[in-house]
Write an enzyme that holds these catalytic residues in place. Structure first.
Site, PDB file in Angstrom:
ATOM      1  N   GLY A  37       1.111  -1.244  -0.053  1.00 15.30           N
ATOM      2  CA  GLY A  37      -0.265   0.160  -0.044  1.00 15.30           C
ATOM      3  C   GLY A  37       0.320   0.969   0.355  1.00 15.30           C
ATOM      4  O   GLY A  37       0.338   2.372  -0.224  1.00 15.30           O
ATOM      5  N   HIS A  38       1.843   1.278   0.481  1.00 10.88           N
ATOM      6  CA  HIS A  38       2.512   2.466   1.223  1.00 10.88           C
ATOM      7  C   HIS A  38       2.728   3.524  -0.695  1.00 10.88           C
ATOM      8  O   HIS A  38       3.154   4.533  -0.065  1.00 10.88           O
ATOM      9  CB  HIS A  38       4.093   2.741   1.479  1.00 10.88           C
ATOM     10  CG  HIS A  38       4.620   1.637   1.193  1.00 10.88           C
ATOM     11  ND1 HIS A  38       6.433   2.628   1.626  1.00 10.88           N
ATOM     12  CD2 HIS A  38       5.282   1.168  -0.015  1.00 10.88           C
ATOM     13  CE1 HIS A  38       7.610   1.271   0.425  1.00 10.88           C
ATOM     14  NE2 HIS A  38       6.298   0.982  -0.844  1.00 10.88           N
ATOM     15  N   HIS A  39       2.232   3.209  -1.605  1.00  9.31           N
ATOM     16  CA  HIS A  39       2.590   4.084  -2.813  1.00  9.31           C
ATOM     17  C   HIS A  39       1.699   4.937  -3.430  1.00  9.31           C
ATOM     18  O   HIS A  39       1.599   5.450  -3.762  1.00  9.31           O
ATOM     19  CB  HIS A  39       3.315   3.156  -3.831  1.00  9.31           C
ATOM     20  CG  HIS A  39       4.887   2.683  -3.610  1.00  9.31           C
ATOM     21  ND1 HIS A  39       5.968   3.703  -3.423  1.00  9.31           N
ATOM     22  CD2 HIS A  39       5.701   2.079  -4.043  1.00  9.31           C
ATOM     23  CE1 HIS A  39       7.217   3.293  -3.532  1.00  9.31           C
ATOM     24  NE2 HIS A  39       6.653   2.155  -3.228  1.00  9.31           N
ATOM     25  N   ALA A  40       0.634   4.002  -2.908  1.00 10.78           N
ATOM     26  CA  ALA A  40      -0.823   4.600  -3.144  1.00 10.78           C
ATOM     27  C   ALA A  40      -1.011   6.335  -2.843  1.00 10.78           C
ATOM     28  O   ALA A  40      -1.152   5.952  -1.845  1.00 10.78           O
ATOM     29  CB  ALA A  40      -2.036   3.457  -2.276  1.00 10.78           C
ATOM     30  N   ASN A  98       5.751   7.134  -0.557  1.00 10.29           N
ATOM     31  CA  ASN A  98       5.665   8.490  -0.881  1.00 10.29           C
ATOM     32  C   ASN A  98       4.081   8.708  -0.885  1.00 10.29           C
ATOM     33  O   ASN A  98       3.809   9.767  -0.789  1.00 10.29           O
ATOM     34  CB  ASN A  98       5.816   8.372  -2.487  1.00 10.29           C
ATOM     35  CG  ASN A  98       4.585   7.652  -3.150  1.00 10.29           C
ATOM     36  OD1 ASN A  98       5.419   6.306  -3.298  1.00 10.29           O
ATOM     37  ND2 ASN A  98       3.719   7.825  -3.875  1.00 10.29           N
TER      38      ASN A  98
END
Length: 744
Positions: free
Chosen positions: A224-227, A270
């Site tokens: 999930g951490h780029h979404a 991001n």
């Protein structure tokens, strides 16, 4: 599904529903109110609790919960493997492989972290040693309302619509999006898997917050951490960790107000950063490869959007709550990551004092992962986890992010899970930290110093210094050198008639007044003087009376002047002062830039001064420290052999070969006409092959000094250098004879 076996799940679910008087949820955990506190029920004595435990032998014993003896949780659901690439090309394999989570669960079972026996064995385990295995946390679908707590409704609808698209359209989308910054594939079950992944993260974090488990590991995908708030990106659909964090803050405000999100995925998160960039109650710390913005996810399309650079520290009330530890390159390993934790992560985390720690646990920095190309070992992941467990009363939730080597991700996840369950981290030998990585950590400390008390020791506020009329010490030192050399030897600055060179080397080149008429000339190219200081043991401050400057150059100048030898003193600064520079840790001039500057300077001095001194019979070059690069650059860029009587170098850094494709005799000449003193502790002496290599012609006549340090070497070999130079000088009577012949 490969993992759809008959494992007994230690979570109290059907077919053994809870029958105690305490209200429970569908997974058998104690029911909680929205504020995070258990519903008020009569307090039971140990006998009553034992009777309740006997009514349903498949729930976690209440007597152990009451004593705070809780298990480690594990969240997993086979349905998350349904997210698969719809673009079945000739090479259908994708790094974000559905089997990633399967391999992790498989190693958990194989190593005995997850129970796999029958019901009777399970009853016995729960009765005698319920913390022996991970307690399964059921995953569920996240609701639209939960997803939209951090995402735009239109983004939710976009992901939802994937489940209605035909396969041909999904393939087309995957082909278009699986490149560039989007880097995403989709399938018909992507929406289903993404909801379960987000729901698993929510249930994992909630279980830790309310105290149903002491800590937990969510083996979930897609990551999930780029979404972003309004877009998928980098294998990610919904940003699982921010969703779970906001849900916990919303539902349990009294016991979960401040949350630390530690992201050790090799790529910068991001999406997490942008969602919490101005949030004072979410501390986001990311360790990632940055490479000046060239490593994924790279620079945002919108230049106003912050990236993973270390200077991006948050905004508004969230200033200081964003900590980017962006490595300069790939190849980082245990030494760098442990140093980052000890110097930056843990001091800031303790000062923040979170109520919950969530680890965005990507394992693509693990040794063996081809995408990350770093070397973090399972033992290092265990130690980092162990340190984080000292925070928030041990409330740590680990949520899987990236990691694409199946063996590396499995071993690393296993090390983390074992640590969560209480095993001590294994002993590890730490390698030396990369020098550039150490500078990155020092810069991170400087950027975070305004916001964290623990980051301030040893950090200078440059703007404050400039407002008080302060000067950088190297400028003060060179001014003092110029004054002393002027007063003692009558030396003055040599004019450099080039704008860029003049600005860079103003007052750095000094000459004696007799230089142009002298018969002999000594040209010294050296590093700035060495600084030594003894910090105060109480407050680490530096006092002028406990600080020293050592400079061995003046004794060589004094000797030369006593013998009527002209002198050109060239100081090569490691940094050129610019008024607009406000960094407290100013970087040295990079090697390429410095080499270009030194080459231009040395060639300028030769072309405009030394070459024109026809009356000079002997020119000696002396190189000291890194600045001896100037000697090499002059020798290979100008034909000076016939004018140079000898070269002396003092080296404690890189040994530089002198060779030329044009002048094939240069290396032999350099060997015959030089003395290169190398520090006793230089790395070349520790390796037999290197020791033999440095004896080759191109490195000059290398001599191992019996002392270390530039100043000590120059003092130790002062007499040897004098004698060697005198022996090589043209005798005075020979010069006189030549003059008489010319006069005749």
């Amino acid at each position: 599904m490969v993992d759809n076996d008959n494992d007994v799940v230690m979570d109290g679910q059907d077919p053994h529903p809870a029958t105690t008087d305490v209200p429970t949820t569908s997974n058998g955990f104690t029911k909680t109110e929205p504020n995070g506190h258990d519903q008020t029920v009569p307090v039971k004595d140990e006998k009553e609790e034992k009777l309740d435990d006997e009514k349903d032998p498949f729930i976690y014993p209440a007597r152990l919960k009451r004593r705070g003896l809780l298990p480690t949780g594990c969240c997993y659901d086979d349905r998350m493997k349904l997210h698969a690439n719809a673009d079945f090309g000739p090479n259908p394999h994708h790094p974000e492989d559905p089997s990633r989570i399967e391999h992790i669960m498989r190693i958990f079972k194989r190593e005995g972290l997850v129970f796999t026996g029958d019901d009777e064995d399970l009853k016995k385990v729960i009765r005698t040693d319920p913390r022996r295995y991970m307690w399964r946390i059921p995953a569920r679908h996240a609701t639209k309302e939960e997803i939209c707590i951090v995402h735009h409704p239109e983004h939710f609808r976009w992901v939802e619509d994937l489940s209605r698209k035909p396969t041909s359209e999904l393939r087309r989308l995957s082909t278009i999006m699986d490149q560039g910054r989007d880097s995403l594939y989709v399938g018909s079950m992507t929406f289903e898997a993404a909801l379960i992944s987000a729901g698993g993260a929510i249930e994992t974090c909630k279980s830790v917050v309310v105290g149903n488990v002491k800590n937990a590991f969510a083996v979930i995908r897609p990551p999930g951490h780029h979404a972003e708030f309004d877009a998928p990106m980098g294998f990610c659909l919904f940003n699982n960790v921010p969703i779970a964090a906001k849900i916990c803050q919303t539902e349990y405000p009294e016991i979960c107000r401040k949350i630390l999100i530690l992201d050790w995925d090799v790529h910068h998160g991001n999406g997490i950063q942008n969602m919490f960039y101005d949030d004072p109650n979410i501390l986001y710390i990311s360790l990632h490869v940055y490479m000046n913005g060239s490593f994924y996810p790279g620079k945002p399309d919108n230049p106003m959007t912050p990236d993973g650079s270390i200077e991006n520290c948050g905004a508004g009330p969230g200033l200081g709550k964003n900590v980017n530890i962006g490595w300069h390159d790939q190849g980082m390993g245990d030494g760098e990551y442990m140093a980052a934790f000890q110097k930056i992560v843990m001091p800031i985390a303790h000062e923040f004092d979170p109520d919950l720690v969530i680890i965005s646990a990507g394992f693509d920095a693990a040794d063996g992962d081809e995408l990350g190309a770093c070397f973090v070992s399972p033992a290092c992941y265990a130690h980092m986890t162990h340190m984080l467990m000292s925070l928030a009363n041990g409330k740590v939730a680990v949520c899987l992010e990236g990691g694409y080597n199946l063996a590396a991700i499995s071993k690393s996840a296993l090390a983390v899970a074992r640590t969560l369950m209480g095993e001590p981290p294994p002993k590890m030998d730490l390698p030396k930290i990369n020098k550039e990585a150490a500078r990155v950590l020092a810069k991170v400390q400087a950027y975070q110093a305004p916001y964290w008390e623990c980051m301030r020791p040893g950090i200078v506020d440059v703007q404050e210094m400039q407002s008080q009329g302060g000067q950088r010490l190297h400028d003060v030192v060179r001014s003092a050198q110029r004054f002393n050399l002027s007063e003692k030897f009558g030396m003055f600055p040599l004019y450099i008639q080039r704008d860029v060179l003049f600005k860079s080397f103003e007052n750095q080149v000094l000459v004696t007044r007799n230089a142009s008429e002298a018969r002999k000339l000594l040209v010294v190219i050296h590093d700035p003087p060495e600084l030594h200081a003894q910090p105060d043991p109480l407050d680490n401050s530096l006092q002028p009376h406990d600080s020293w400057i050592t400079d061995s150059i003046p004794q060589y100048i004094q000797w030369a002047i006593n013998r009527k030898i002209g002198v050109i003193d060239i100081n090569i600064p490691q940094y050129i002062t610019h008024p607009e520079d406000t960094e407290s840790l100013a970087p040295k001039v990079d090697e390429r830039t410095q080499q270009a500057q030194i080459q231009e300077l040395m060639c300028y001095i030769w072309d405009n001064y030394l070459q024109l001194y026809d009356n000079v019979d002997d020119i000696f070059l002396v190189g000291v420290g890194n600045a001896y690069l100037g000697v090499k650059l002059l020798l290979i860029n100008r034909d000076v052999k016939s004018r140079i009587s000898g070269v002396v170098n003092f080296v404690n850094g890189n040994l530089r070969p002198v060779k030329s494709d044009v002048d094939t005799d240069l290396s032999s000449w350099y060997k015959d006409n030089s003395r290169v003193y190398v520090s006793a502790d230089h790395a070349c002496w520790a390796d037999a092959d290197l020791s033999r290599k440095v004896m080759k012609r191109r490195f000059g006549s290398v001599i191992r000094s019996n002392v270390s340090g530039l100043g000590r070497m120059m003092n130790e070999h002062f007499k040897d250098v004098q004698d060697w130079m005198v022996d090589r000088m043209v005798p005075e009577e020979e010069k006189l004879g030549d003059e008489m012949v010319e006069d005749a």
